[in-house]
Design a protein around this motif. Structure first.
Motif, mmCIF file in Angstrom:
data_model
loop_
_atom_site.group_PDB
_atom_site.id
_atom_site.type_symbol
_atom_site.label_atom_id
_atom_site.label_comp_id
_atom_site.label_asym_id
_atom_site.label_seq_id
_atom_site.Cartn_x
_atom_site.Cartn_y
_atom_site.Cartn_z
ATOM 1 N N ALA A 77 1.897 8.867 7.546
ATOM 2 C CA ALA A 77 1.106 8.313 6.437
ATOM 3 C C ALA A 77 1.991 7.854 5.295
ATOM 4 O O ALA A 77 1.708 6.873 4.622
ATOM 5 N N GLY A 78 3.090 8.561 5.059
ATOM 6 C CA GLY A 78 3.867 8.309 3.856
ATOM 7 C C GLY A 78 5.098 7.449 4.042
ATOM 8 O O GLY A 78 5.462 6.700 3.144
ATOM 9 N N THR A 81 4.297 3.503 5.958
ATOM 10 C CA THR A 81 3.528 2.631 5.065
ATOM 11 C C THR A 81 4.405 2.102 3.925
ATOM 12 O O THR A 81 4.389 0.914 3.608
ATOM 13 N N THR A 82 5.194 3.002 3.327
ATOM 14 C CA THR A 82 6.010 2.597 2.179
ATOM 15 C C THR A 82 7.121 1.637 2.610
ATOM 16 O O THR A 82 7.393 0.642 1.930
ATOM 17 N N LEU A 85 5.616 -1.751 3.138
ATOM 18 C CA LEU A 85 5.372 -2.451 1.863
ATOM 19 C C LEU A 85 6.679 -3.027 1.317
ATOM 20 O O LEU A 85 6.748 -4.210 0.944
ATOM 21 N N LEU A 135 0.633 -6.072 -1.123
ATOM 22 C CA LEU A 135 -0.346 -5.183 -0.461
ATOM 23 C C LEU A 135 -1.591 -5.957 -0.019
ATOM 24 O O LEU A 135 -2.236 -5.626 0.961
ATOM 25 N N VAL A 141 -1.775 -0.544 6.002
ATOM 26 C CA VAL A 141 -2.837 0.051 6.838
ATOM 27 C C VAL A 141 -3.918 -1.017 6.996
ATOM 28 O O VAL A 141 -4.428 -1.534 6.010
ATOM 29 N N ARG A 146 -14.903 5.103 8.853
ATOM 30 C CA ARG A 146 -15.902 6.016 8.299
ATOM 31 C C ARG A 146 -16.941 6.306 9.370
ATOM 32 O O ARG A 146 -17.291 5.423 10.161
ATOM 33 N N PHE A 209 -5.323 1.151 -0.349
ATOM 34 C CA PHE A 209 -5.226 2.610 -0.241
ATOM 35 C C PHE A 209 -6.571 3.245 0.102
ATOM 36 O O PHE A 209 -6.754 4.445 -0.081
ATOM 37 N N LEU A 211 -10.739 3.921 -0.225
ATOM 38 C CA LEU A 211 -11.660 4.042 -1.358
ATOM 39 C C LEU A 211 -12.429 5.358 -1.253
ATOM 40 O O LEU A 211 -12.661 5.860 -0.153
ATOM 41 N N ARG A 214 -11.803 10.085 0.072
ATOM 42 C CA ARG A 214 -10.692 10.200 1.030
ATOM 43 C C ARG A 214 -9.623 9.131 0.800
ATOM 44 O O ARG A 214 -8.856 8.799 1.699
ATOM 45 N N THR A 215 -9.583 8.613 -0.424
ATOM 46 C CA THR A 215 -8.565 7.606 -0.713
ATOM 47 C C THR A 215 -7.169 8.203 -0.535
ATOM 48 O O THR A 215 -7.003 9.427 -0.511
ATOM 49 N N VAL A 217 -3.782 9.940 -0.718
ATOM 50 C CA VAL A 217 -3.275 10.927 -1.688
ATOM 51 C C VAL A 217 -1.897 10.511 -2.230
ATOM 52 O O VAL A 217 -1.450 11.009 -3.248
ATOM 53 N N GLY A 218 -1.249 9.582 -1.519
ATOM 54 C CA GLY A 218 0.103 9.187 -1.934
ATOM 55 C C GLY A 218 0.125 7.943 -2.820
ATOM 56 O O GLY A 218 1.189 7.418 -3.120
ATOM 57 N N PHE A 221 2.286 8.143 -5.984
ATOM 58 C CA PHE A 221 3.657 8.431 -5.567
ATOM 59 C C PHE A 221 4.312 7.166 -4.995
ATOM 60 O O PHE A 221 5.418 6.786 -5.358
HETATM 61 C C1 HEM Z 1 2.205 1.664 0.676
HETATM 62 C C2 HEM Z 1 1.987 2.913 0.976
HETATM 63 C C3 HEM Z 1 0.684 3.492 1.457
HETATM 64 C C4 HEM Z 1 -0.470 2.865 1.874
HETATM 65 C C5 HEM Z 1 -0.744 1.363 1.933
HETATM 66 C C6 HEM Z 1 -1.414 3.900 2.243
HETATM 67 C C7 HEM Z 1 -2.705 3.648 2.694
HETATM 68 C C8 HEM Z 1 -3.618 4.633 3.019
HETATM 69 C C9 HEM Z 1 -4.974 4.374 3.457
HETATM 70 C C10 HEM Z 1 -5.639 3.005 3.628
HETATM 71 C C11 HEM Z 1 -5.556 5.581 3.684
HETATM 72 C C12 HEM Z 1 -7.011 5.816 4.164
HETATM 73 C C13 HEM Z 1 -7.890 6.019 2.931
HETATM 74 C C14 HEM Z 1 -9.367 5.982 3.218
HETATM 75 O O1 HEM Z 1 -9.796 6.283 4.345
HETATM 76 O O2 HEM Z 1 -10.147 5.648 2.276
HETATM 77 C C15 HEM Z 1 -4.567 6.609 3.403
HETATM 78 C C16 HEM Z 1 -4.779 7.959 3.526
HETATM 79 C C17 HEM Z 1 -3.800 8.907 3.338
HETATM 80 N N1 HEM Z 1 -2.532 8.702 2.853
HETATM 81 FE FE1 HEM Z 1 -1.704 6.940 2.364
HETATM 82 N N2 HEM Z 1 -0.828 5.117 2.063
HETATM 83 C C18 HEM Z 1 0.455 4.928 1.594
HETATM 84 C C19 HEM Z 1 1.380 5.897 1.250
HETATM 85 C C20 HEM Z 1 1.186 7.249 1.397
HETATM 86 C C21 HEM Z 1 2.145 8.266 1.010
HETATM 87 C C22 HEM Z 1 3.518 8.001 0.375
HETATM 88 C C23 HEM Z 1 1.591 9.464 1.360
HETATM 89 C C24 HEM Z 1 2.135 10.848 1.200
HETATM 90 C C25 HEM Z 1 3.143 11.197 0.439
HETATM 91 C C26 HEM Z 1 0.283 9.205 1.932
HETATM 92 C C27 HEM Z 1 -0.578 10.166 2.402
HETATM 93 C C28 HEM Z 1 -1.869 9.919 2.827
HETATM 94 C C29 HEM Z 1 -2.768 10.963 3.309
HETATM 95 C C30 HEM Z 1 -2.427 12.461 3.460
HETATM 96 C C31 HEM Z 1 -3.994 10.330 3.611
HETATM 97 C C32 HEM Z 1 -5.272 10.978 4.133
HETATM 98 C C33 HEM Z 1 -6.164 11.302 2.944
HETATM 99 C C34 HEM Z 1 -7.478 11.938 3.381
HETATM 100 O O3 HEM Z 1 -7.944 11.700 4.502
HETATM 101 O O4 HEM Z 1 -8.069 12.679 2.561
HETATM 102 N N3 HEM Z 1 0.068 7.842 1.937
HETATM 103 N N4 HEM Z 1 -3.402 5.998 2.988
#
Ligand code: HEM
Length: 242
Positions: A77-78, A81-82, A85, A135, A141, A146, A209, A211, A214-215, A217-218, A221
Motif C-alpha cells: 500500500a505504501g 504507490t509512492t 507517483l 495523481l 491505485v 465497496r 486516495f 473516500l 476507509r480513505t 491512511v498514508g 505521509f
Molecule cells: C501516492 C501514494 C498513495 C496512494 C495513491 C494511495 C491510495 C490508496 C487508496 C485509493 C486506498 C483505498 C481507499 C478507499 O477504499 O477509499 C488506500 C488505502 C490504504 N492506504 Fe494508501 N495510498 C498511497 C500511499 C500510502 C502509504 C504511504 C501508506 C502507508 C504508509 C498507505 C496505506 C494505506 C492503507 C493501510 C490503506 C487501507 C485503509 C483502510 O482500508 O482502512 N497508502 N490507499
C-alpha cells in the motif's frame, strides 16, 4: 486431483520467499536483543509488530502470520504507490519543462539551501498542484471497492445488496464532463484554487486516495514524502523530453 497452474505455483514460491526474507530480518533483530546489543526490537513499525507477537496479553497478541500480512500490506500500500507517483512526476516534468522550472523556483524560494521543514512544505503551492495533476492523470491505485450493504438506487440503476462495486478512479479522473476537453493534458493550473474548485465541489470526482472512513491512511505521509523528494529536484535538472 486439483492441478495448480504455473502462475499459482510461481505465486506460492514467491509467497514463501517473501515470508522467509521477512523472517530473516526479524531474526536479526531477535539476535541483537539476545546478544544485548539492543534493548528492544526497535521503535519503528517492524519493531512494534515484533513486540506485539510477544505480547503477554493474548487479546493484544498477534501471530507471526498476521505480522507478515501487516508488513506485506504496508509495503504494497505504501511503497509501490509512492514510487509510482514519483515516477510519473519525473516523466511529466521531463516533458513539461516549464513546470519543472516553476517547481524548482518555488523550492529555491521557500527552502533555499535549508532542509525542508513542515511549515515550508505546507507553502509548496506549485508542487501541490503538480502532484495533484500527476495523481489525476496517472492514479497509482486504479479502483476502489465497496460492498453494497443494502439495496440502493442511483438514477435508473438498481443496485442489489451484498455485491462488490468497483469504482474506477482512472475513469473518473479522465471524464471530460468533469475535467473539460483538455482532460488528457497535463495542466496543473486546474488545481490552482484547490481541489474543490477544480472538481466544481464534486468531492467524488478526484479520488486518488479513496473516500470516506476507509480513505488512505498514508495520505498526508505520502504527499509530504513526495514534496520532500521534490526538494531534491531543485538541485538537479530532471532530463527533458521533446
Ligand atoms: C501516492 C501514494 C498513495 C496512494 C495513491 C494511495 C491510495 C490508496 C487508496 C485509493 C486506498 C483505498 C481507499 C478507499 O477504499 O477509499 C488506500 C488505502 C490504504 N492506504 Fe494508501 N495510498 C498511497 C500511499 C500510502 C502509504 C504511504 C501508506 C502507508 C504508509 C498507505 C496505506 C494505506 C492503507 C493501510 C490503506 C487501507 C485503509 C483502510 O482500508 O482502512 N497508502 N490507499
Amino acid at each position: 486431483m486439483l492441478l495448480r497452474s504455473d502462475d499459482e505455483v510461481e505465486a506460492k514460491k514467491l509467497q514463501q520467499r517473501i515470508k522467509s526474507s521477512i523472517l530473516e530480518i526479524v531474526k536479526k533483530r531477535e539476535i541483537n536483543v539476545k546478544d544485548g546489543e539492543f534493548q528492544s526490537f526497535g521503535s519503528d513499525y517492524l519493531g512494534q509488530l515484533v513486540e506485539m507477537t510477544r505480547e503477554s496479553d493474548v487479546k493484544k497478541r498477534i501471530t507471526i502470520d498476521q505480522m507478515i500480512d501487516e508488513i506485506k500490506a504496508m509495503y504494497g500500500a505504501g511503497h509501490l504507490t509512492t514510487t509510482n507517483l514519483l515516477g510519473w512526476c519525473v516523466v511529466l516534468l521531463a516533458i513539461n519543462t516549464e513546470w519543472q522550472d516553476r517547481a524548482r523556483e518555488e523550492v529555491n524560494r521557500i527552502f533555499g539551501r535549508k532542509s525542508p521543514d513542515s511549515d515550508g512544505i505546507a507553502r509548496l503551492k506549485i508542487i501541490n498542484m503538480i502532484i495533484n495533476e500527476c495523481l489525476r492523470l496517472y492514479p497509482p491505485v486504479l479502483t476502489v471497492t465497496r460492498k453494497v450493504a443494502k439495496e440502493a438506487k442511483i438514477g435508473e440503476l438498481r443496485i442489489p445488496p451484498k455485491i462488490n462495486i468497483y469504482i474506477s478512479i482512472l475513469a473518473l479522473h479522465h471524464n471530460p464532463d468533469i475535467w473539460g476537453k483538455d482532460v488528457h493534458l497535463f495542466r496543473p493550473e486546474r488545481f490552482a484554487e484547490g481541489v474543490a474548485k477544480a472538481t466544481n465541489n464534486n468531492a467524488a470526482a478526484f479520488l486518488p486516495f479513496g473516500l470516506g472512513p476507509r480513505t488512505c491512511v498514508g495520505l498526508n505521509f505520502t504527499t509530504n514524502e513526495a514534496k520532500v523528494t521534490f526538494n531534491d529536484f531543485a538541485e538537479v535538472q530532471v532530463c527533458s523530453v521533446t
